[in-house]
Every structure is written in structure tokens, then in C-alpha cells.
Scaffold this motif. Structure first.
Motif, mmCIF file in Angstrom:
data_model
loop_
_atom_site.group_PDB
_atom_site.id
_atom_site.type_symbol
_atom_site.label_atom_id
_atom_site.label_comp_id
_atom_site.label_asym_id
_atom_site.label_seq_id
_atom_site.Cartn_x
_atom_site.Cartn_y
_atom_site.Cartn_z
ATOM 1 N N SER A 224 0.835 -1.191 0.000
ATOM 2 C CA SER A 224 0.000 0.000 0.000
ATOM 3 C C SER A 224 0.876 1.249 0.000
ATOM 4 O O SER A 224 1.987 1.253 0.556
ATOM 5 C CB SER A 224 -0.877 0.018 1.251
ATOM 6 N N SER B 289 -5.159 4.897 -3.080
ATOM 7 C CA SER B 289 -6.535 5.364 -3.277
ATOM 8 C C SER B 289 -6.601 6.659 -4.075
ATOM 9 O O SER B 289 -7.571 6.899 -4.787
ATOM 10 C CB SER B 289 -7.226 5.548 -1.925
ATOM 11 N N TRP B 290 -5.579 7.525 -3.958
ATOM 12 C CA TRP B 290 -5.621 8.782 -4.719
ATOM 13 C C TRP B 290 -4.308 9.148 -5.387
ATOM 14 O O TRP B 290 -4.301 9.701 -6.478
ATOM 15 C CB TRP B 290 -6.091 9.948 -3.833
ATOM 16 N N ARG C 170 -6.375 0.492 -7.368
ATOM 17 C CA ARG C 170 -7.001 1.677 -6.763
ATOM 18 C C ARG C 170 -7.960 1.222 -5.668
ATOM 19 O O ARG C 170 -9.104 0.845 -5.931
ATOM 20 C CB ARG C 170 -7.745 2.483 -7.822
ATOM 21 N N SER C 171 -7.446 1.185 -4.439
ATOM 22 C CA SER C 171 -8.210 0.841 -3.233
ATOM 23 C C SER C 171 -8.540 -0.645 -3.139
ATOM 24 O O SER C 171 -8.133 -1.319 -2.182
ATOM 25 C CB SER C 171 -9.500 1.665 -3.138
#
Length: 387
Positions: A303, A337-338, A366-367
Motif C-alpha cells: 500500500s 486510493s488517490w 485503486r483501493s
């Protein structure tokens, strides 16, 4: 008294430590560890290494029992690290007439641990020097940076025993019933692994000796199939993959990266690959390091975190770099996520290591992993599996 048999004239007087939780305050040892020590009984009597001060009383009882009323003439110090040299001062006080035999480098370092060991009690030795005990004799072989600069090993020529210091050591008490390879690998890679070139130099010296027994300072005395152990050390110290397989090492915050990593692992297994999965937040970090060296390929999945990479992955990569990780093929999976950043950090760390092939097909999640991500995952897998 330990009943481990070596020969009529060479006695094992080492001790187990099953109370210790972390070896060197970092390595998990659920089955404990041994502190090995030996006595050669001849015209002259030589004690080979002491033990950690934690087990000094038991060791002294073993020593006295083996001596049978004799006094030791020599204490051989192969390595000054406290798990082996911690009881030197106690020994020196109990046996004031014994000479302490050690490498020249060790003679300059021993005062850092024991200020009352006077030079008159020490006998510094050099490469190839021999100490005659009677029908037994010890020849000393210097082993600098395996894994401290003062280390030496010794070869007993009558019974053809290599007293190998930390070389060929293993985690686990003597009565641990398990294969040698896994815990010996974890021990070697994490403790000695940085110094592969120095281990190779020692193996070259050892190849000129007729060795029938290897007696290390940790783990079992090796008496059979010595070629297997020597081959493993040659592989590990030359940074060659031990076998074909893939370590999937992941660092996941909320579990979504973990799900992706486990999905990838199952896809790999479905294609016939040998796969080991490691959760870097929860599993034994040092076993993961050993598995990275064991296999020829690896997938890193992490992550993004604070515009970098989740800290367990950063820690893992730092360990790999410190142990000279090299000669492997690696694929990268990042989650963000961003503003995904983990892939960039992992790639930069790998690029700082020697001869690492990084797959061009990386994966960005993405997430959460979605059906549309599987095409990129399959491309990465195909590239990783390609010869």
C-alpha cells in the motif's frame, strides 16, 4: 550433562537456551538456541569456546564433569560475540593457569569486553598456526568477517573435525526435531548473509581439508552428508537462487492489498509455480528475508503510505539491501486510493541492488482489486514466469 557424543577424547559441553525469546534481540527463536562448546582431552586439555552468561552455571558444571578433576591448559576463542564469549571472565577466574588462544585481531578486541584479561594470559595465533595437544592438534584458519573481523575456525587433524565458529550454525535447541535447511537458512541469511564473499573465501580454504565432522557454535554437530551442508553454504554465500519459486511478500493496511496478493499467489499456483506468501506486518520478517534468497523470483505488493510505501515493506527492503540481495527477478504491485506512490519507492529500492530484473508489467490497484485489474495482473504473471 549433555549426552551428545563426538569421540572418546572430544566431549560436547554446550547448553540449550529455551527461555530466550529473541536471538540477538531481533530474531524469533520459538525452539530456543544452543550455545555449543567442546573439550579436547589429551596430554594438554583445550576448551573450545564458552557460552552466553545466561547459561554459564550449567556450562561450568558440564565442563567440570568432562574434565574429571583435570585443569584446562587452553581456552580457544573462535569468536568474541557474547553468546560464545560471555563466560570468558568467569572461566579465567576459575582457571587462572589456562592460556587463552585467540586470533591476533581478537587479542586487540577482548579488552572491550573484559578489562581484566591481561596480555600475559593470551596466545594470539595466525593463519595456519598449529597448537599441539598430544595426539590431537588444532590448526587455526582465519575467517575475517564471517561475520565479525576477529573470527577464526580450527581444524583438528586426528579426528578430522572442523570447529566452524558461527559457520554451519542453526537456530533451535538440540532436541528440536526439524530439517536443518530452513532454520539454518534463516540463521545464515540474516546473520552472515552480507558477507558472502568472505564465506566463499573460507569455503575455499575448507575445501583443502579432509573434514569428517563439522562442529558449529550453534545447532547440531554435523556428521553425515556433509556435502549437502557445504553445497547450501556455497549457494547462499554466492547469492544464487536455491530453487525455482516465488515469494509473494505484501504489506497491507486494511486488507485489500493482502487480498490482491493472495489472489495472485493462487493464480501462480494454478500455473504450477511454487509459492510462499508472507504478510510483512504479521509474519516473521526474517523468514521472509530468507525466503527471498531461497527463491529465484519475488512479487512485492504494498500500500502507498504518506506519499511513500507502507513501513513494513520499507523495512523488508532495507533488510534485503543490508544482506546484499541480488540476482533475482521481481514484480511490483502497488495500491493507492488517490496518489499511488508505493511502486515508485519499491522500484527505487530494487534499482539500488545488484542484478535485479524488475518486470516491466507492474500493477496498480485503486483501493480494491476489481475485475478490470486482472488483465494487468495476468500480464505481470506471464512476464514473471517467462524464462
Amino acid at each position: 550433562m549433555n549426552d551428545i557424543y563426538i569421540s572418546p577424547d572430544i566431549k560436547y559441553i554446550g547448553v540449550d537456551d529455551k527461555d530466550i525469546d529473541l536471538f540477538e534481540s531481533q530474531y524469533r527463536v520459538p525452539d530456543g538456541v544452543t550455545y555449543n562448546s567442546y573439550v579436547i582431552l589429551d596430554g594438554k586439555t583445550a576448551v573450545l569456546d564458552t557460552v552466553d552468561l545466561r547459561r554459564c552455571s550449567q556450562w561450568l558444571a558440564n565442563l567440570e564433569n568432562a574434565l574429571g578433576g583435570r585443569k584446562p591448559d587452553y581456552l580457544i576463542v573462535h569468536h568474541l560475540e557474547p553468546d560464545h564469549a560471555g563466560s570468558i571472565a568467569v572461566f579465567a577466574e576459575k582457571y587462572p593457569d589456562a592460556t587463552i588462544v585467540l586470533s591476533k585481531k581478537a587479542s586487540g578486541m577482548i579488552g572491550q569486553f573484559f578489562s581484566d584479561i591481561v596480555p600475559a594470559r593470551m596466545k594470539p595465533v595466525e593463519e595456519g598456526e598449529t597448537l599441539a595437544l598430544g595426539k590431537h592438534a588444532l590448526t587455526f584458519v582465519m575467517a575475517p568477517m564471517v561475520h565479525w573481523p576477529e573470527v577464526m575456525v580450527s581444524y583438528e587433524s586426528t579426528e578430522k573435525i572442523l570447529f566452524s565458529a558461527d559457520g554451519f550454525g542453526k537456530f533451535g535447541a538440540m532436541d528440536t526435531d526439524e530439517p536443518w535447511d530452513d532454520e539454518a537458512r534463516r540463521y545464515f541469511i540474516n546473520i552472515v548473509g552480507k558477507y558472502g564473499a568472505q564465506v566463499q573465501a573460507l569455503l575455499k580454504k575448507a575445501s583443502a581439508l579432509d573434514i569428517r565432522i563439522i562442529a558449529p557454535l550453534h545447532g547440531p554437530i554435523l556428521k553425515e552428508n556433509l556435502g549437502h551442508y557445504i553445497e547450501k553454504y556455497d549457494i547462499w554465500s554466492s547469492y544464487r537462487p536455491e530453487e525455482e519459486g516465488i515469494l509473494v511478500a505484501f504489506a497491507s493496511i486494511h486488507g485489500n492489498t493482502a487480498k490482491t496478493a493472495r489472489y495472485i499467489a493462487e493464480e501462480l499456483r494454478s500455473r504450477g509455480a511454487t509459492v510462499v506468501v508472507s504478510d510483512l506486518s504479521r509474519d516473521d520478517m526474517h523468514k521472509a528475508v530468507a525466503d527471498a534468497f531461497r527463491f529465484d523470483r519475488m512479487i512485492l505488493a504494498a500500500s502507498s503510505y504518506d506519499a511513500g510505501v507502507f513501513p513494513p515493506m520499507e523495512k523488508f527492503l532495507n533488510h534485503l539491501k543490508a544482506k546484499n540481495f541480488q540476482n533475482r527477478k521481481v514484480a511490483i504491485v502497488e495500491n493507492g486510493s488517490w496518489a499511488p506512490s508505493a511502486g515508485r519507492i519499491m522500484r527505487a529500492a530494487l534499482e539500488g541492488m545488484k542484478n535485479i530484473t524488475i518486470c516491466e508489467n507492474s500493477v496498480t490497484i485503486r483501493s480494491t482489486m476489481k475485475e478490470c485489474d486482472k488483465e494487468a495482473i495476468n500480464a505481470m504473471i506471464e512476464e514473471l514466469l517467462a524464462k
